[in-house]
Scaffold this motif. Structure first.
Motif, PDB file in Angstrom:
ATOM      1  N   THR A  79    -130.471  35.603  29.647  1.00  0.00           N
ATOM      2  CA  THR A  79    -131.904  35.873  29.687  1.00  0.00           C
ATOM      3  C   THR A  79    -132.156  37.079  30.593  1.00  0.00           C
ATOM      4  OG1 THR A  79    -132.223  34.311  31.506  1.00  0.00           O
ATOM      5  CG2 THR A  79    -132.609  33.487  29.272  1.00  0.00           C
ATOM      6  N   GLU A  80    -133.203  37.830  30.262  1.00  0.00           N
ATOM      7  CA  GLU A  80    -133.577  38.980  31.081  1.00  0.00           C
ATOM      8  C   GLU A  80    -134.152  38.489  32.398  1.00  0.00           C
ATOM      9  OE1 GLU A  80    -136.794  42.591  31.191  1.00  0.00           O
ATOM     10  OE2 GLU A  80    -136.014  42.030  29.213  1.00  0.00           O
ATOM     11  N   VAL A  81    -133.632  39.026  33.503  1.00  0.00           N
ATOM     12  CA  VAL A  81    -134.115  38.627  34.822  1.00  0.00           C
ATOM     13  C   VAL A  81    -134.624  39.806  35.646  1.00  0.00           C
ATOM     14  CG1 VAL A  81    -132.720  36.524  34.943  1.00  0.00           C
ATOM     15  CG2 VAL A  81    -131.781  38.683  35.800  1.00  0.00           C
ATOM     16  N   GLY A  82    -134.462  41.034  35.117  1.00  0.00           N
ATOM     17  CA  GLY A  82    -134.958  42.176  35.876  1.00  0.00           C
ATOM     18  C   GLY A  82    -134.752  43.487  35.152  1.00  0.00           C
ATOM     19  N   ARG A  83    -135.475  44.500  35.633  1.00  0.00           N
ATOM     20  CA  ARG A  83    -135.375  45.858  35.091  1.00  0.00           C
ATOM     21  C   ARG A  83    -135.274  46.836  36.251  1.00  0.00           C
ATOM     22  NH1 ARG A  83    -137.545  47.113  29.643  1.00  0.00           N
ATOM     23  NH2 ARG A  83    -137.483  45.130  28.543  1.00  0.00           N
ATOM     24  N   LEU A  84    -134.474  47.860  36.029  1.00  0.00           N
ATOM     25  CA  LEU A  84    -134.318  48.925  37.011  1.00  0.00           C
ATOM     26  C   LEU A  84    -134.719  50.235  36.343  1.00  0.00           C
ATOM     27  CD1 LEU A  84    -130.807  47.830  38.320  1.00  0.00           C
ATOM     28  CD2 LEU A  84    -132.999  47.469  39.461  1.00  0.00           C
ATOM     29  N   PRO A  85    -136.008  50.595  36.433  1.00  0.00           N
ATOM     30  CA  PRO A  85    -136.473  51.826  35.797  1.00  0.00           C
ATOM     31  C   PRO A  85    -135.870  53.063  36.464  1.00  0.00           C
ATOM     32  CG  PRO A  85    -138.329  50.481  36.559  1.00  0.00           C
ATOM     33  CD  PRO A  85    -137.082  49.876  37.089  1.00  0.00           C
ATOM     34  N   HIS A  86    -135.583  54.056  35.667  1.00  0.00           N
ATOM     35  CA  HIS A  86    -135.084  55.353  36.144  1.00  0.00           C
ATOM     36  C   HIS A  86    -133.868  55.205  37.060  1.00  0.00           C
ATOM     37  CE1 HIS A  86    -139.270  57.287  35.372  1.00  0.00           C
ATOM     38  NE2 HIS A  86    -138.754  56.740  34.305  1.00  0.00           N
ATOM     39  N   ILE A  87    -132.969  54.293  36.719  1.00  0.00           N
ATOM     40  CA  ILE A  87    -131.798  54.020  37.550  1.00  0.00           C
ATOM     41  C   ILE A  87    -130.663  55.014  37.290  1.00  0.00           C
ATOM     42  CG2 ILE A  87    -130.742  52.359  35.959  1.00  0.00           C
ATOM     43  CD1 ILE A  87    -130.879  51.982  39.769  1.00  0.00           C
ATOM     44  N   ALA A  88    -130.691  55.663  36.117  1.00  0.00           N
ATOM     45  CA  ALA A  88    -129.635  56.624  35.771  1.00  0.00           C
ATOM     46  C   ALA A  88    -130.244  57.768  34.967  1.00  0.00           C
ATOM     47  CB  ALA A  88    -128.552  55.929  34.951  1.00  0.00           C
ATOM     48  N   HIS A  89    -129.549  58.880  34.981  1.00  0.00           N
ATOM     49  CA  HIS A  89    -129.996  60.027  34.203  1.00  0.00           C
ATOM     50  C   HIS A  89    -128.833  60.494  33.340  1.00  0.00           C
ATOM     51  CE1 HIS A  89    -131.376  64.157  33.347  1.00  0.00           C
ATOM     52  NE2 HIS A  89    -132.560  63.589  33.362  1.00  0.00           N
ATOM     53  N   LYS A  90    -128.967  60.367  32.034  1.00  0.00           N
ATOM     54  CA  LYS A  90    -127.933  60.846  31.112  1.00  0.00           C
ATOM     55  C   LYS A  90    -128.577  61.264  29.807  1.00  0.00           C
ATOM     56  CE  LYS A  90    -126.531  56.321  29.322  1.00  0.00           C
ATOM     57  NZ  LYS A  90    -125.436  55.393  29.125  1.00  0.00           N
ATOM     58  N   MET A  91    -127.903  62.143  29.106  1.00  0.00           N
ATOM     59  CA  MET A  91    -128.416  62.682  27.841  1.00  0.00           C
ATOM     60  C   MET A  91    -129.830  63.230  28.012  1.00  0.00           C
ATOM     61  SD  MET A  91    -126.771  59.983  25.102  1.00  0.00           S
ATOM     62  CE  MET A  91    -127.347  58.498  25.903  1.00  0.00           C
ATOM     63  N   ASP A  92    -130.048  63.915  29.137  1.00  0.00           N
ATOM     64  CA  ASP A  92    -131.322  64.566  29.454  1.00  0.00           C
ATOM     65  C   ASP A  92    -132.515  63.624  29.537  1.00  0.00           C
ATOM     66  OD1 ASP A  92    -130.303  67.137  29.765  1.00  0.00           O
ATOM     67  OD2 ASP A  92    -130.350  67.500  27.602  1.00  0.00           O
ATOM     68  N   SER A  93    -132.270  62.358  29.873  1.00  0.00           N
ATOM     69  CA  SER A  93    -133.409  61.453  30.058  1.00  0.00           C
ATOM     70  C   SER A  93    -133.085  60.398  31.111  1.00  0.00           C
ATOM     71  CB  SER A  93    -133.802  60.778  28.740  1.00  0.00           C
ATOM     72  OG  SER A  93    -132.806  59.877  28.321  1.00  0.00           O
ATOM     73  N   TRP A  94    -134.146  59.910  31.717  1.00  0.00           N
ATOM     74  CA  TRP A  94    -134.014  58.818  32.675  1.00  0.00           C
ATOM     75  C   TRP A  94    -133.806  57.528  31.907  1.00  0.00           C
ATOM     76  CZ3 TRP A  94    -132.900  59.579  37.484  1.00  0.00           C
ATOM     77  CH2 TRP A  94    -133.256  60.787  38.073  1.00  0.00           C
ATOM     78  N   ARG A  95    -132.894  56.701  32.408  1.00  0.00           N
ATOM     79  CA  ARG A  95    -132.535  55.453  31.741  1.00  0.00           C
ATOM     80  C   ARG A  95    -133.037  54.264  32.547  1.00  0.00           C
ATOM     81  NH1 ARG A  95    -131.723  57.430  27.160  1.00  0.00           N
ATOM     82  NH2 ARG A  95    -130.756  55.465  26.576  1.00  0.00           N
ATOM     83  N   THR A  96    -133.425  53.222  31.829  1.00  0.00           N
ATOM     84  CA  THR A  96    -133.794  51.947  32.430  1.00  0.00           C
ATOM     85  C   THR A  96    -132.688  50.952  32.144  1.00  0.00           C
ATOM     86  OG1 THR A  96    -136.166  52.335  32.253  1.00  0.00           O
ATOM     87  CG2 THR A  96    -135.458  50.032  32.366  1.00  0.00           C
ATOM     88  N   ALA A  97    -132.277  50.239  33.162  1.00  0.00           N
ATOM     89  CA  ALA A  97    -131.264  49.200  32.996  1.00  0.00           C
ATOM     90  C   ALA A  97    -131.957  47.841  32.981  1.00  0.00           C
ATOM     91  CB  ALA A  97    -130.238  49.256  34.112  1.00  0.00           C
ATOM     92  N   ILE A  98    -131.490  46.978  32.120  1.00  0.00           N
ATOM     93  CA  ILE A  98    -131.988  45.606  32.049  1.00  0.00           C
ATOM     94  C   ILE A  98    -130.896  44.683  32.574  1.00  0.00           C
ATOM     95  CG2 ILE A  98    -132.729  43.742  30.512  1.00  0.00           C
ATOM     96  CD1 ILE A  98    -134.004  45.875  28.744  1.00  0.00           C
ATOM     97  N   ILE A  99    -131.264  43.837  33.508  1.00  0.00           N
ATOM     98  CA  ILE A  99    -130.311  42.865  34.054  1.00  0.00           C
ATOM     99  C   ILE A  99    -130.506  41.553  33.305  1.00  0.00           C
ATOM    100  CG2 ILE A  99    -129.542  41.630  36.115  1.00  0.00           C
ATOM    101  CD1 ILE A  99    -130.933  43.894  37.740  1.00  0.00           C
ATOM    102  N   MET A 100    -129.406  41.051  32.732  1.00  0.00           N
ATOM    103  CA  MET A 100    -129.438  39.769  32.026  1.00  0.00           C
ATOM    104  C   MET A 100    -128.482  38.813  32.729  1.00  0.00           C
ATOM    105  SD  MET A 100    -129.819  40.873  28.042  1.00  0.00           S
ATOM    106  CE  MET A 100    -130.604  39.307  27.594  1.00  0.00           C
ATOM    107  N   GLN A 101    -128.860  37.534  32.748  1.00  0.00           N
ATOM    108  CA  GLN A 101    -128.089  36.529  33.491  1.00  0.00           C
ATOM    109  C   GLN A 101    -127.824  35.319  32.609  1.00  0.00           C
ATOM    110  OE1 GLN A 101    -130.168  34.521  36.676  1.00  0.00           O
ATOM    111  NE2 GLN A 101    -128.285  34.247  37.847  1.00  0.00           N
ATOM    112  N   PHE A 102    -126.644  34.752  32.801  1.00  0.00           N
ATOM    113  CA  PHE A 102    -126.275  33.481  32.176  1.00  0.00           C
ATOM    114  C   PHE A 102    -125.859  32.533  33.289  1.00  0.00           C
ATOM    115  CE2 PHE A 102    -123.282  30.468  30.349  1.00  0.00           C
ATOM    116  CZ  PHE A 102    -123.942  30.076  29.193  1.00  0.00           C
ATOM    117  N   VAL A 103    -126.560  31.401  33.417  1.00  0.00           N
ATOM    118  CA  VAL A 103    -126.220  30.413  34.431  1.00  0.00           C
ATOM    119  C   VAL A 103    -125.228  29.440  33.818  1.00  0.00           C
ATOM    120  CG1 VAL A 103    -127.101  28.607  35.958  1.00  0.00           C
ATOM    121  CG2 VAL A 103    -128.440  30.687  35.592  1.00  0.00           C
ATOM    122  N   LEU A 104    -124.057  29.355  34.435  1.00  0.00           N
ATOM    123  CA  LEU A 104    -122.980  28.531  33.912  1.00  0.00           C
ATOM    124  C   LEU A 104    -123.242  27.034  34.121  1.00  0.00           C
ATOM    125  CD1 LEU A 104    -120.255  30.880  35.269  1.00  0.00           C
ATOM    126  CD2 LEU A 104    -120.573  30.377  32.841  1.00  0.00           C
ATOM    127  N   GLY A 105    -124.052  26.711  35.103  1.00  0.00           N
ATOM    128  CA  GLY A 105    -124.405  25.302  35.323  1.00  0.00           C
ATOM    129  C   GLY A 105    -123.509  24.610  36.317  1.00  0.00           C
TER     130      GLY A 105
END
Length: 105
Positions: A79-105
């Motif tokens: 499941t998506e648990v967070g976003r990191l806007p403008h965390i990287a710059h590649k291919m001439d654009s700022w990239r947003t990273a999405i953090i996804m998590q799986f809880v093993l239990g």
């Protein structure tokens, strides 16, 4: 000649006290391996190893434009648990990273 069509890896999420219960996982598939269950098998094995090692959760950090990877992780129960806007710059654009998590239990 040998050609690698897939790889999978896991590593500690952060090397700080308390974070040893979480691993960051990454899977890469070359085009011929996609849609054939290879990624599912690799992720299932990473999850099995994480449980064996007593981990609590897995995280993946995914480029927001990588809809295939986002869909794959969702299908695997992440499941998506967070976003990191403008965390990287590649291919001439700022990239947003999405953090996804799986809880093993």
């Amino acid at each position: 000649s040998t050609h690698c069509i897939s790889s999978a890896a896991s590593d500690v999420y952060k090397r700080q006290e308390g974070y040893d219960v979480t691993a960051e996982v990454s899977i890469w598939l070359d085009t011929p391996a996609r849609g054939r269950g290879v990624g599912r098998k690799l992720m299932t094995e990473l999850m099995r190893q994480a449980r064996r090692d007593g981990l609590h959760s897995l995280v993946s950090v995914i480029d927001s434009d990588n809809v295939g990877s986002l869909g794959f992780h969702s299908a695997m129960g992440f499941t998506e648990v967070g976003r990191l806007p403008h965390i990287a710059h590649k291919m001439d654009s700022w990239r947003t990273a999405i953090i996804m998590q799986f809880v093993l239990g």
